[in-house]
Design a protein around this motif. Structure first.
Motif, mmCIF file in Angstrom:
data_model
loop_
_atom_site.group_PDB
_atom_site.id
_atom_site.type_symbol
_atom_site.label_atom_id
_atom_site.label_comp_id
_atom_site.label_asym_id
_atom_site.label_seq_id
_atom_site.Cartn_x
_atom_site.Cartn_y
_atom_site.Cartn_z
ATOM 1 N N ASP A 1 0.829 -1.216 0.000
ATOM 2 C CA ASP A 1 0.000 0.000 0.000
ATOM 3 C C ASP A 1 0.862 1.264 0.000
ATOM 4 O O ASP A 1 0.574 2.221 -0.732
ATOM 5 N N ASP A 2 1.920 1.276 0.833
ATOM 6 C CA ASP A 2 2.766 2.474 0.928
ATOM 7 C C ASP A 2 3.443 2.781 -0.408
ATOM 8 O O ASP A 2 3.555 3.950 -0.802
ATOM 9 N N TYR A 3 3.925 1.731 -1.086
ATOM 10 C CA TYR A 3 4.521 1.930 -2.407
ATOM 11 C C TYR A 3 3.497 2.525 -3.379
ATOM 12 O O TYR A 3 3.821 3.416 -4.160
ATOM 13 N N ALA A 4 2.271 1.987 -3.344
ATOM 14 C CA ALA A 4 1.246 2.452 -4.285
ATOM 15 C C ALA A 4 1.022 3.954 -4.131
ATOM 16 O O ALA A 4 0.905 4.673 -5.122
ATOM 17 N N VAL A 5 1.025 4.412 -2.868
ATOM 18 C CA VAL A 5 0.827 5.842 -2.626
ATOM 19 C C VAL A 5 2.090 6.621 -3.009
ATOM 20 O O VAL A 5 2.015 7.642 -3.693
ATOM 21 N N ALA A 6 3.265 6.106 -2.611
ATOM 22 C CA ALA A 6 4.535 6.792 -2.912
ATOM 23 C C ALA A 6 4.758 6.910 -4.422
ATOM 24 O O ALA A 6 5.309 7.902 -4.895
ATOM 25 N N LEU A 7 4.336 5.887 -5.174
ATOM 26 C CA LEU A 7 4.518 5.898 -6.623
ATOM 27 C C LEU A 7 3.390 6.655 -7.332
ATOM 28 O O LEU A 7 3.317 6.659 -8.566
ATOM 29 N N ASN A 8 2.492 7.279 -6.528
ATOM 30 C CA ASN A 8 1.351 8.028 -7.076
ATOM 31 C C ASN A 8 0.436 7.180 -7.942
ATOM 32 O O ASN A 8 -0.158 7.662 -8.903
ATOM 33 N N LEU A 9 0.327 5.887 -7.619
ATOM 34 C CA LEU A 9 -0.581 5.030 -8.379
ATOM 35 C C LEU A 9 -2.016 5.258 -7.923
ATOM 36 O O LEU A 9 -2.962 5.014 -8.665
ATOM 37 N N CYS A 10 -2.170 5.707 -6.670
ATOM 38 C CA CYS A 10 -3.482 6.063 -6.116
ATOM 39 C C CYS A 10 -3.224 6.877 -4.855
ATOM 40 O O CYS A 10 -2.094 6.929 -4.374
ATOM 41 N N THR A 11 -4.280 7.498 -4.332
ATOM 42 C CA THR A 11 -4.129 8.213 -3.060
ATOM 43 C C THR A 11 -4.327 7.221 -1.914
ATOM 44 O O THR A 11 -4.803 6.099 -2.111
ATOM 45 N N ARG A 12 -3.983 7.648 -0.707
ATOM 46 C CA ARG A 12 -4.169 6.810 0.484
ATOM 47 C C ARG A 12 -5.653 6.434 0.633
ATOM 48 O O ARG A 12 -5.992 5.309 0.946
ATOM 49 N N ASP A 13 -6.527 7.415 0.377
ATOM 50 C CA ASP A 13 -7.956 7.161 0.528
ATOM 51 C C ASP A 13 -8.466 6.184 -0.542
ATOM 52 O O ASP A 13 -9.270 5.291 -0.253
ATOM 53 N N GLU A 14 -7.985 6.350 -1.774
ATOM 54 C CA GLU A 14 -8.378 5.416 -2.844
ATOM 55 C C GLU A 14 -7.907 4.000 -2.518
ATOM 56 O O GLU A 14 -8.610 3.018 -2.749
ATOM 57 N N MET A 15 -6.693 3.909 -1.941
ATOM 58 C CA MET A 15 -6.149 2.601 -1.542
ATOM 59 C C MET A 15 -7.073 1.916 -0.534
ATOM 60 O O MET A 15 -7.358 0.724 -0.654
ATOM 61 N N SER A 16 -7.553 2.686 0.438
ATOM 62 C CA SER A 16 -8.463 2.117 1.444
ATOM 63 C C SER A 16 -9.746 1.621 0.793
ATOM 64 O O SER A 16 -10.248 0.548 1.123
#
Lengths: 235, 235
Positions: B134-149
């Motif tokens: 999840d942290d990578y996805a946000v760091a790589l701008n693949l999605c926001t933290r909220d979208e990840m949730s």
């Protein structure tokens, strides 16, 4: 305190029993490996430096509320530590992209991350310490869901403390690996070490690498970099 | 509804614009690949089967409160879908160890997991769709933290629904890969497909594999397995 038989020898340290079942003696070695043991060598004086640096940092962390396995330094290369069972997890925090992260996902080394990345590897030499996530750690019975939450929370707190601590010493804490253990009375504590073997340290002004990447990448001045880091921590 | 120019061709589907900017037409192909394109082939009738199966399953999921990109089936190989921007994430759920999980961490194929594993890969052919978290996805701008949730919550709900759905059809849902997209009005919806290309289906009684592993592992009776799965879903 009597040093009894060796119960474990890792790549950089030996662990000995003592006549107290709640205490171990850990002896730091000069041996260095990289690439999960593919590259082997020796860094003169590393055992002394990593032992001293870890003792200083763990004392500082304890003073800020982080429980660690450290009891006290015994000699240049030896620590007295609480006996723990190590969770077979490499807990990694990244503040800036480097190393395996840059190689694996294509983010250029040096890219500052907007938020730290919490990353887990399964300590298992047969499978080259594969990258996992929280769900894998629980599914593989490496820890419980509750222990995972505690480890994550402690890790992010440790990162906040260490980033500020090293910045004061002119060092950018790029990333680091820590390990946790469980004491005989069930407490989760920071174990293992914090040293140039386990962290990426970049000089804030010059960007110079002051860590094991000098060994991994054959950059020279390895001993000098380790000495410089000890001087910044203890100087 | 007018089918306009092709805007994307993936390994198993083509995506076309329509004269409505909010709608795409997706055309399913018989092409099959494995090992990130290292192995290439054709599975006769696969496009029709995967299109029909995905339409049935997505309708069922919609009826249970999961928003999807599906508008309606247009022909044997074509769907009308909401236009979405795909998050460059392969979202994987594992209920039983198999495939890359077994290879990477040494858990024997067939080991039932006590809790499902939620796993993420970064859709990036240059880096072989590397495993991230999840942290990578946000760091790589693949999605926001909220979208990840939101993606995690929807995925675990989808897993619960699908496990029960397939069990009724005598099929053990071992693992699956899904993708999510964002519509022009910002809603996150299940996109891509759910088919023997993207799931591991094992017959509950015989353990027979009814999915793309028959192609990956040269097991034969590939078309028959895909046909059997369509029969179970639509029969």
């Amino acid at each position: 305190m009597k040093k009894l038989e060796q119960i474990y020898e890792g790549k950089a340290k030996k662990v000995f029993k003592t006549d107290d079942p709640d205490l171990y003696i850990i002896d730091y070695k000069d041996d260095a490996t990289a690439g999960n043991g593919a590259k082997k060598g020796t860094i003169a004086g590393k055992g002394v430096i990593n032992n001293k640096m870890t003792c200083s940092i763990y004392k500082m962390l304890e003073s800020k509320g982080i429980p660690t396995h450290l009891v006290k330094m015994l000699s240049d290369t030896e620590q007295l530590d609480k006996a723990v069972t190590i969770f077979p997890l490499e807990v990694i925090v990244r503040n800036t992209a480097a190393g395996s992260m840059s190689k694996r996902v294509g983010v250029p080394e040096g890219t500052v991350l907007t938020e730290p990345i919490f990353e887990l590897s399964y300590k298992n030499d047969d499978y080259n310490d594969p990258l996992i996530n929280d769900d894998y750690a629980v599914a593989l019975n490496l820890c419980t869901r509750d222990e995972m939450s505690q480890i994550r929370e402690m890790t992010l707190k440790i990162n906040d403390i260490l980033k500020a601590y090293f910045l004061e010493k002119g060092v950018n804490l790029v990333d680091f690996k820590i390990e946790f253990g469980k004491t005989n009375d069930g407490a989760i504590v920071l174990a293992d070490e914090i040293s140039p073997d386990t962290c990426r340290f970049w000089d804030v002004k010059t960007g110079e690498k002051l860590d094991k990447d000098r060994f991994r990448r054959d950059m020279g001045n390895i001993e000098e970099a380790y000495q410089e880091m000890l001087k910044r921590v203890d100087g």
